[in-house]
Scaffold this motif. Structure first.
Motif, PDB file in Angstrom:
ATOM      1  N   SER A 127     -59.108 -10.022  15.886  1.00 46.76           N
ATOM      2  CA  SER A 127     -59.693 -10.244  14.564  1.00 46.76           C
ATOM      3  C   SER A 127     -60.263  -8.979  13.924  1.00 46.76           C
ATOM      4  N   ASN A 145     -60.808  -9.714   9.892  1.00 47.77           N
ATOM      5  CA  ASN A 145     -59.873 -10.394   8.995  1.00 47.77           C
ATOM      6  C   ASN A 145     -60.525 -11.545   8.234  1.00 47.77           C
ATOM      7  N   GLN A 146     -61.531 -12.173   8.821  1.00 41.91           N
ATOM      8  CA  GLN A 146     -62.133 -13.356   8.193  1.00 41.91           C
ATOM      9  C   GLN A 146     -62.978 -13.035   6.965  1.00 41.91           C
TER      10      GLN A 146
END
Length: 349
Positions: free
Chosen positions: A229, A261-262
């Motif tokens: 991530s 990424n979030q």
């Protein structure tokens, strides 16, 4: 000219001598017959019993020698160098006793040979248990050395958040080794393997803790690449350190900010990863001691549940793992777990 009385006396003496000779011949014949009977009837039974006794003691010897050689092999495979060289077997030949008989061998020679093998077996049994004791003591000693080392190193790091890592290592006590029906060779080897496995586990755990005590910046950057991530990571320098703690007394020895990424980083102010700070993902702050890391977390705790709350913080060794407040509580925990797994993965090669 001999008298009549002298002739009678000579005749009587001759008869007595003849009788003695006959008796002697009869006794001799009986003894010879008895000897032949013993030879053809009893001696084979005697030799049969000796053959059984011989084979039994040789089998016992070879069984014990086999156990010794298995122990030697097992110790060698386990890098235990305190055991002597392996032993040779005695040849077990079923026809040897009968060949000995046919060649007119002395029965006492068979008994002597059996006794010698028994003596060798007694010496071997004593030597075997001595070797078992030496090997066991060596394995226990190796474990206890690692136990001391592990218990010492965990005082230099925080391991509370690392799953399956023991909070301490309990020492093993040595004991007297006595191989018998209740404690067999296989049980002994199994116990050795168990202690060796514990030692290897301690070595792995020791390496794990060692690598998260003030790790190098490049090492941390490499580990962060393993977290799927994380999108981008950058270390701070003295000129762009937003906290001004780099290489200061009680400060961090390195600090790496990262994006994930979030989180949409375009919506966060700042020209680069470092300028955007923990809001864009989080940060890894490395301290030289666990006390410095604890002090940092105590400082950050002042802002919990306030407008200045920047997110979660967790100590892994002497490393403070921080995650963004923009993530949900579960997302913060998940990201921390991913980073922790990357930091605590041990490469034993």
């Amino acid at each position: 000219m001999k008298s009549k009385n002298n002739l009678k006396h000579s005749s009587k003496t001759a008869k007595q001598n003849s009788k003695r000779i006959i008796i002697t011949l009869v006794v001799a014949a009986f003894l010879i017959t008895l000897l032949l009977v013993c030879t053809f009837l009893l001696l084979p039974k005697y030799y049969e019993s000796k053959r059984f006794e011989y084979n039994s003691v040789v089998t016992d010897y070879n069984t014990k020698a086999s156990s010794m050689n298995e122990l030697y092999s097992a110790a060698k495979q386990r890098n235990i160098d305190s055991i002597p060289a392996s032993l040779s077997f005695l040849e077990l030949n079923e026809s040897e006793i009968w060949d000995y008989i046919m060649q007119g061998g002395n029965p006492f020679g068979i008994s002597s040979e059996i006794q010698q093998i028994q003596n060798n077996l007694d010496v071997l049994s004593s030597q075997y248990e001595k070797v078992c004791q030496e090997v066991y003591d060596k394995v226990v000693d190796d474990y206890n050395i690692m136990s001391d080392g592990y218990n010492e190193i965990i005082t230099e790091a925080s391991i509370d958040y690392i799953a399956d890592l023991p909070k301490s290592a309990v020492k093993h006590n040595t004991k007297q080794i006595k191989i018998n029906e209740k404690y067999t060779d296989s049980m002994f080897i199994k116990e050795l393997d168990s202690i060796i496995a514990e030692t290897e586990s301690l070595i792995s755990n020791h390496l794990l803790v060692e690598q998260i005590i003030n790790p190098d910046e490049e090492w941390v950057l490499d580990r962060l690449k393993q977290v799927a991530s994380i999108k981008e990571a950058a270390p701070v320098t003295a000129s762009n350190d937003p906290n001004g703690l780099l290489n200061k007394e009680g400060g961090y020895t390195s600090c790496i900010y990262f994006t994930i990424n979030q989180i949409d980083t375009s919506q966060i102010r700042g020209s680069d990863v470092i300028a955007k700070g923990t809001d864009a993902g989080g940060a890894i702050e490395v301290y030289s001691t666990v006390d410095s890391a604890l002090n940092r977390c105590e400082y950050l705790s002042q802002f919990d549940d306030s407008m200045l709350d920047s997110g979660s913080y967790t100590i892994i060794g002497t490393v403070v793992v921080r995650t963004s407040y923009k993530l949900s509580e579960q997302e913060q925990v998940s990201l921390t777990n991913e980073i922790t797994q990357a930091l605590t993965a041990v490469n034993n090669t």
